[in-house]
Design an enzyme around this catalytic site. Structure first.
Site, PDB file in Angstrom:
ATOM      1  CD  GLU A   1      -2.409   3.727  -5.863  1.00 27.82           C
ATOM      2  OE1 GLU A   1      -2.024   4.485  -4.982  1.00 27.82           O
ATOM      3  OE2 GLU A   1      -1.807   3.562  -6.942  1.00 27.82           O
TER       4      GLU A   1
ATOM      5  CD  GLN B   1      -5.664  -4.990  -6.497  1.00 29.55           C
ATOM      6  OE1 GLN B   1      -5.175  -3.906  -6.229  1.00 29.55           O
ATOM      7  NE2 GLN B   1      -5.513  -6.039  -5.698  1.00 29.55           N
TER       8      GLN B   1
ATOM      9  CE  LYS C   1      -7.425   4.854 -19.497  1.00 31.23           C
ATOM     10  NZ  LYS C   1      -8.742   5.548 -19.399  1.00 31.23           N
TER      11      LYS C   1
ATOM     12  N   PRO D   1     -10.097 -10.180 -15.163  1.00 34.08           N
ATOM     13  CG  PRO D   1     -11.922 -10.827 -16.453  1.00 34.08           C
ATOM     14  CD  PRO D   1     -10.428 -10.856 -16.417  1.00 34.08           C
TER      15      PRO D   1
ATOM     16  N   GLY E   1      -0.332  -8.608  -3.669  1.00 35.51           N
ATOM     17  CA  GLY E   1      -1.736  -8.963  -3.529  1.00 35.51           C
ATOM     18  C   GLY E   1      -2.554  -8.602  -4.746  1.00 35.51           C
TER      19      GLY E   1
ATOM     20  CG  PHE F   1      -1.678  -1.310   1.397  1.00 36.90           C
ATOM     21  CD1 PHE F   1      -2.522  -1.798   0.409  1.00 36.90           C
ATOM     22  CD2 PHE F   1      -1.484  -2.069   2.526  1.00 36.90           C
ATOM     23  CE1 PHE F   1      -3.164  -3.016   0.566  1.00 36.90           C
ATOM     24  CE2 PHE F   1      -2.119  -3.295   2.693  1.00 36.90           C
ATOM     25  CZ  PHE F   1      -2.962  -3.767   1.708  1.00 36.90           C
TER      26      PHE F   1
ATOM     27  NE  ARG G   1      -5.749  -6.679 -23.612  1.00 39.88           N
ATOM     28  CZ  ARG G   1      -4.678  -7.314 -24.053  1.00 39.88           C
ATOM     29  NH1 ARG G   1      -3.564  -6.637 -24.261  1.00 39.88           N
ATOM     30  NH2 ARG G   1      -4.734  -8.591 -24.293  1.00 39.88           N
ATOM     31  CB  ILE G   2     -10.067  -5.929 -17.778  1.00 34.67           C
ATOM     32  CG1 ILE G   2     -10.747  -4.592 -17.449  1.00 34.67           C
ATOM     33  CG2 ILE G   2     -10.071  -6.857 -16.563  1.00 34.67           C
ATOM     34  CD1 ILE G   2     -10.016  -3.706 -16.463  1.00 34.67           C
TER      35      ILE G   2
END
Lengths: 357, 175, 750
Positions: free
Chosen positions: C714, C647, C710, C641, C475, C247, C637-638
């Site tokens: 966060e 996330q 992308k 998924p 993670g 984090f 683009r993933i």
């Protein structure tokens, strides 16, 4: 953690003799003691392991209608004992609202009675705390104290007793059985914990070597089974100590209150039984007005010890809520979130499917 | 004063010499037996990362003195799978993505195994959430964890044929 | 398209895009995934840090003799005997350096600052040795809180960012406004609290050192450690296969780890140090406190005329990291005039640092509350207000967005949530139990940084591949998603790709931060894979014996371990066949990748989302519960998924935490944090988390980088905090502008 002698006595008598030596502590579930040893609040020279002492892990139903709970009965075992939970549902609810499943599996009845305050200044050995060191002062008094006591405090100490379990126990007049060097004695739970006293750092009525061997509930405690609740406000939904809590129990005679039991948690250095409020309810109809009056009576002497006036408001409201819910009747099954103000919010199961627009 | 305890760990009986009474079960597992699957997150019973089964019950290993465990049985995450075959809870955690960084995962899984054997949650997601609340996951994998516990509960109850309703009766109506 | 109609698995049709389960799943569920503190080299010593119990002053004395006399204690490191370092700890190391405390003197600058390191044969002995030091202090009053802190005009915010950005004429905007609203929002200090406390196991061999430590930036850290110890960078090896959460707190060098490494060298034995939970509240960063003020000017129809966002951001007495909170107002709402500015305030606290969504989390919390107030002030639905001020280009710069499917996020999220049934006014909804019900929303946004990265992809004789890059899995699923990207580039199934990562001797995968790791390391893997395939293609098209001979100009496609002629797919050959005939045991593709810098200068690069929250509040007792949370996010683009959904969920839970739970409480007299543990510093437990929904809104982005990825790590926090706060308003009618929202705030507001 300092080095200590680890002693495992074979009998109650041996334990009491061993623990009478100054610098001794009893180890049962260890959930509070080990924590305090790790942060340096407790530095015992001798740890007397009573966790395997025979005969202290039983729940015995007494011929007079009461019950005796051995000091080594684990919190979870007591809460999930079907007969116990049916007879004293508010105690079961209080137990299940405390700590986590893991801690409830380890923590014992006797240890819960003697758990130490969660006051951050008590835990912080760098600061002043009369409870840790009589005469050193109380850093909580003008410190971060929004969750501190509103009843029974003095400038000596504004800490609260953190137990959930003790709140309904106090309401029901539990009796604590003690084995000591001088033999056996009984102490009413109301006399077990001490309020702050400028002449003593003593937190309980126990003398050196005294061992809580068990706990009795008197026969009349069973009369409240049908109308009993424990309510607890927390800053997260679970695994948190109470901001305030309340146990409320009614013995109804038709639409009239025959007897009432009330106690508050997290408001004082001891579980706070509200005798005058109980008396105010006897013979009354169970109306909002009567509950409000009782709550007002319970908090007549309340005053903020710092930045915590809101706790008085909350204590009043949670008493009214606990009474209202108790009057509605003990829930048939233990709520999913015991003691929560969100009792019936059964949020659906999470979905497993990936979700693409 | 060195002394020894006998402790069965993941089915293996051990005689363990303890030179120090201060050793917790957690540090015994991690630093002396080198069973490092059990994690230390807070060392104070405040996070659940060190959850193991002690005599079949889930507890926090960090708040347990090893010296007090003579004759006990401990199951850790290393002892859960049957050879290469994952325990139903382990498999469900993967399938439901009930983990991210993985650090709290052994504790979550041992806690879930304990929860299922306690049998108080049934198939009620709200009860699962409450009874898994002694295990903090900072990554925020709770949704997958809840789902995994529910799914593993179904799998296990089908295996044993015991319906897992598990909701505790309470109060006067149950007497 | 709705999820019922089309499963996510079929949307991309390549290896990347599949919702594969975690490749490291079995290791993690069996306890075999190795975190730093799980290592136990022969001859290991244990180090335990002693930390200051005051926040300002100096250590007058410590009882080193008592500590050393404790059985098992080997050495005590204090400023008096600490061996020299080769780098001045006050001098910051670019690009992400912070000043560190490594026992350089006896001064104390914050609570929980390292003041000694005790090394012993056992953990128990080291722990007690540290307790026996019993330090005595000369104490100076701690400067804590807004009144006591020292204000300053910062030269920069975050890492080198401008403290002030102006666009258009804000004063004119306000004088033209028909309505102006103003909101002051306070956010508390928050601590990362990764479940894995910071740890290191250091083992020296001559002047080479191997470090097991959780690390979000392997190459950068190696260089820093090398500088501190005066050794060549290649002499430092960091092994970080798994991080137990980072984090942001494990990207930056910290004093305790340096001390443990130093102790290992001094004693010539391996040393393990793991911080206690309490020690994570000080020397390893936190999210700095902010006091923000937002002014919004608008026409009576809700059109923005001016937006002014000012943040007073706290930092330590001796370093400069400032939460760039006000910058959250730059990319989102179309205002002809925007002014964001920051002021610094020095407190006696550890230095803050980046913490999951640094700046954006605090800033968007404030902005989304203010926007809700603005919508209320002009009597508009909060979603309609946001759509009214939808930015078609980046408001502060006028740059076009590389892609922006925020409108779809609003639509999908609102539909799923049932937003259209929301009454405009507050305090209108109760559930069947009489609980107050409120619905709120917030917009989520997060930028797309890109870091240089390297990777190597080796196609082997058996047709499988070895792919290597020193990425960090904390993670988010790097082991899985990066392997998927590599597999796709190599035309292989992920199962045929052996993926090596988490080790500093591998090619540098850059920094796992800023939600940019998958894009950055992914691009390197994509290019390294492409390089390997290009080399293999060369072998084939130049080999007369190959069915692909002479197809060089036509081009080949790599798929399922075979190369195909692009114009005639009946002509193909397996990788193994090509390699076997060429007599090569492998081909090695490499890449050093970075994004074309003009992409960022010419475009605005952001992930977007919309979050909708429902809260229920007990009207008498003030207890709040989040009962529903729906997020819709568009992030290019993933790759996977399943992991991306996790996330988003994680970020949304951080949003719940920010809004309702987290706060470090500091005693104003001593500067000591009074809840430096997990019992009283509340992060959500399972029971706090309602059923969550995260909608993955499709978004193609051919600009942001060549792989169109992308960030997702966060963005989930941003938007959620505001959505919950706005839902609390909608339930109760009161605006609570101090986070976290507490029971007494709700009580006193009513």
């Amino acid at each position: 953690m300092n080095r200590f002698d680890f002693i495992r006595p074979a009998s109650l008598a041996e334990a009491v003799t061993a623990a009478a030596v100054p610098g001794s502590v009893y180890l049962a579930g260890g959930t509070n003691l080990l924590d305090l040893m790790k942060i340096g609040v407790t530095r015992p020279e001798r740890v007397i392991d009573i966790s395997r002492l025979p005969g202290l892990d039983r729940i015995d139903w007494l011929p007079d209608g009461g019950v005796r709970i051995g000091a080594l009965v684990r919190n979870a075992d007591l809460a999930y004992d079907t007969r116990f939970a049916a007879t004293y549902p508010a105690i079961a609810e209080a137990l299940l609202s405390g700590a986590s499943a893991q801690l409830r599996n380890a923590a014992t009845v006797g240890g819960n009675l003697l758990q130490r305050t969660r006051c951050a200044y008590f835990q912080d050995t760098a600061g002043a705390c009369n409870r840790r060191e009589l005469g050193s002062g109380c850093d909580a008094l003008h410190g971060e104290n929004r969750l501190h006591a509103v009843l029974g405090w003095t400038e000596q100490c504004i800490a609260t007793h953190p137990s959930d379990f003790c709140v309904p126990l106090a309401a029901l007049g539990a009796v604590v059985e003690i084995e000591g060097v001088e033999g056996r004695k009984d102490i009413p739970i109301e006399n077990l914990h001490s309020l702050p006293d400028a002449t003593s750092a003593q937190e309980s009525a126990l003398l050196p070597g005294d061992l809580i061997s068990g706990l009795r509930l008197p026969p009349e405690a069973a009369a409240f089974a049908g109308n009993a609740r424990y309510m607890k406000l927390r800053e997260r939904a679970s695994y948190a100590f109470a901001v305030v809590s309340a146990a409320a129990m009614l013995d109804m005679d038709g639409d009239t209150i025959r007897a009432a039991r009330l106690a508050l948690g997290a408001v004082a250095a001891k579980p706070w039984r509200a005798h005058t409020a109980e008396a105010a309810l006897i013979g009354q109809r169970p109306t909002r007005e009567a509950f409000e009056k009782a709550a007002t009576a319970a908090l007549t002497d309340a005053r903020p010890s710092g930045d915590n006036a809101f706790k008085i408001t909350l204590a009043h409201r949670i008493l009214v809520r606990a009474l209202t819910l108790a009057h509605e009747g003990t829930p048939k099954v233990m709520p999913a979130l015991p003691a929560s103000p969100f009792p019936e919010q059964h949020l659906p199961a999470p979905k497993g499917d990936l979700h693409v627009a | 004063m060195p002394f020894s305890i006998s402790l069965t760990v993941n089915g293996q009986p051990n005689s363990i010499a303890l030179d120090d009474p201060r050793v917790t079960l957690l540090d015994l597992l991690r630093e002396r037996l080198h069973l490092t699957g059990t994690k230390k997150g807070c060392d104070r019973g405040q996070c659940g990362a060190c959850t193991v089964l002690l005599d079949g019950r889930r507890i926090n290993a960090c708040l347990t003195l090893a010296a007090s465990l003579d004759g006990s049985t401990v199951t850790t995450i290393e002892g859960l799978a049957d050879g290469a075959e994952l325990h139903a809870v382990q498999a469900a955690f993967i399938a439901c993505d009930g983990l991210q960084c993985g650090y709290c995962t052994p504790g979550q899984i041992m806690s879930a195994v304990g929860l299922l054997s306690e049998g108080h949650a049934g198939d009620d997601p709200e009860r699962v959430r409450e009874l898994m609340s002694g295990n903090i996951c900072r990554c925020g994998a709770y949704q997958g964890i809840t789902q995994a516990v529910l799914e593993a509960g179904h799998v296990l109850s089908q295996k044993t044929g015991v319906p897992d309703t598990g909701v505790q009766e309470n109060g006067r109506n149950a007497a | 398209m709705s999820p019922e109609k089309q499963p996510a698995t079929s949307r991309y049709g390549s290896n990347a895009g599949q919702p594969l389960t975690r490749r490291d799943g079995i290791l993690k569920v069996t306890g075999r995934a190795t975190y730093a503190a799980d290592n136990h080299p022969e001859g290991l010593l244990y180090a335990v840090m002693a930390v200051s119990r005051i926040a300002r002053g100096r250590v007058r004395s410590m009882n080193v003799d008592a500590a050393k006399a404790h059985s098992g204690v080997v050495e005590v490191l204090t400023p008096a005997n600490r061996p020299p370092l080769f780098h001045d700890p006050h001098e910051k190391m670019p690009p992400f350096g912070f000043r560190v405390e490594v026992l350089q003197d006896d001064s104390v600058r914050y609570g929980n600052q390292p003041i000694a390191l005790v090394i012993a044969e056992t953990l128990e002995a080291a722990t007690e040795g540290a307790a026996l030091l019993d330090p005595q202090y000369d104490t100076e009053p701690a400067r804590v809180g807004r009144e006591a802190g020292i204000r300053f005009d910062p030269p920069a915010v975050s890492i080198g960012g401008p403290p002030k950005t102006a666009h258009g004429d804000v004063e004119a905007g306000f004088s033209n406004a028909a309505i102006t609203v103003e909101a002051e929002v306070e956010t508390p200090p928050q601590y990362h609290n990764a479940m894995e406390p910071h740890a290191v196991v250091a083992e020296w061999d001559g002047n080479r050192v191997v470090l097991d430590m959780p690390n979000q930036a392997l190459a950068l850290s190696c260089a820093s450690y090398a500088a501190f110890f005066g050794i060549p960078v290649d002499n430092v090896t960091i092994r970080s296969p798994f991080l137990g959460g980072g984090f942001g707190s494990k990207a930056i060098l910290n004093g305790p780890q340096i001390l443990a490494i130093l102790a290992a060298r001094m004693l010539n034995r391996p040393v393990k140090l793991a911080l206690t939970r309490a020690q994570m509240y000080g020397p390893v960063g936190h999210r700095g406190q902010t006091w923000q003020k937002i002014r919004i000017g608008m026409e009576s129809d809700g059109t923005l005329t001016a937006l002014h966002h000012r943040s007073l951001s706290a930092t330590s007495a001796f370093d400069d990291f400032l939460e760039p909170a006000a910058n959250a107002s730059l990319p989102l709402y179309a205002s002809p005039a925007i002014l964001v500015e920051h002021e610094g305030i020095r407190l006696d606290t550890g230095t803050p640092g980046p913490m999951r969504a640094p700046g954006e989390a605090s800033g968007s919390a404030a902005l989304e509350v203010a926007i809700d107030e603005a919508a209320q002030a002009c009597g508009m639905d909060p979603l309609a207000f946001r759509l009214k001020n939808y930015a078609e280009t980046e408001p502060a710069t006028g740059k076009p967005f590389s892609s922006k499917a925020l409108r779809t996020c609003y639509e999908e999220g609102a539909t799923r949530f049932g937003w259209s049934r929301r009454p405009r006014a507050a305090g209108q909804m109760r559930d069947e139990n009489g609980l107050l019900v409120g619905w709120g929303m917030g917009t989520a946004v997060f930028g797309c940084p890109h870091f240089p990265a390297e990777a190597r992809a080796t196609l082997r004789a058996d047709g499988t591949a070895l792919v290597e890059t020193g990425a960090a899995d904390m993670g988010q699923g790097a082991w899985t998603a990066l392997a998927q990207i590599a597999a796709e580039a190599l035309g292989l199934d992920p199962d045929q790709v052996e993926f090596h990562s988490g080790l500093s001797t591998l090619p540098d995968a850059g920094i796992a931060g800023g939600s940019g790791h998958t894009a950055s390391a992914g691009l390197a893997l994509n290019q390294a894979g492409g390089d390997a395939i290009a080399q293999l293609s060369d072998l084939a098209v130049n080999d007369p014996a190959s069915r692909l001979f002479g197809a060089g100009n036509i081009g080949l496609t790599a798929r399922n371990g075979r190369l195909y002629r692009r114009d005639d797919e009946s002509r193909s050959e397996s990788y193994a066949e090509i390699l076997a005939r060429s007599g090569r045991s492998d081909v090695v593709g490499t890449a050093k990748s970075n994004r074309d810098p003009t992409v960022a200068t010419d475009h605005a690069l952001y992930s977007h989302g919309a979050v909708f929250a429902e809260v229920k509040i007990d009207p008498d007792l003030g207890q709040i519960r989040t009962t529903r949370l729906v997020g819709a996010f568009a992030a290019g683009r993933i790759i996977n998924p399943r992991l991306v959904q996790s996330q988003y969920f994680g970020g949304m839970i951080w949003g719940i935490s920010f809004a309702l739970h987290e706060e470090a409480i500091t005693d104003k007299r001593t500067g000591r944090i009074m809840n430096a543990d997990l019992a009283e510093y509340h992060v959500p437990v399972n029971a706090d988390v309602p059923p969550l929904e995260a909608i993955l809104v499709p978004e193609d982005d051919a600009i942001v980088n060549p792989i169109g990825v992308k960030g997702v790590g966060e963005i989930g926090i941003t938007g959620t905090v505001g959505a919950i706060a706005n839902a609390v308003w909608h339930a109760t009618g009161s605006r609570i502008r101090k986070f976290p929202i507490r029971i007494e705030d709700v009580l006193s507001a009513r």
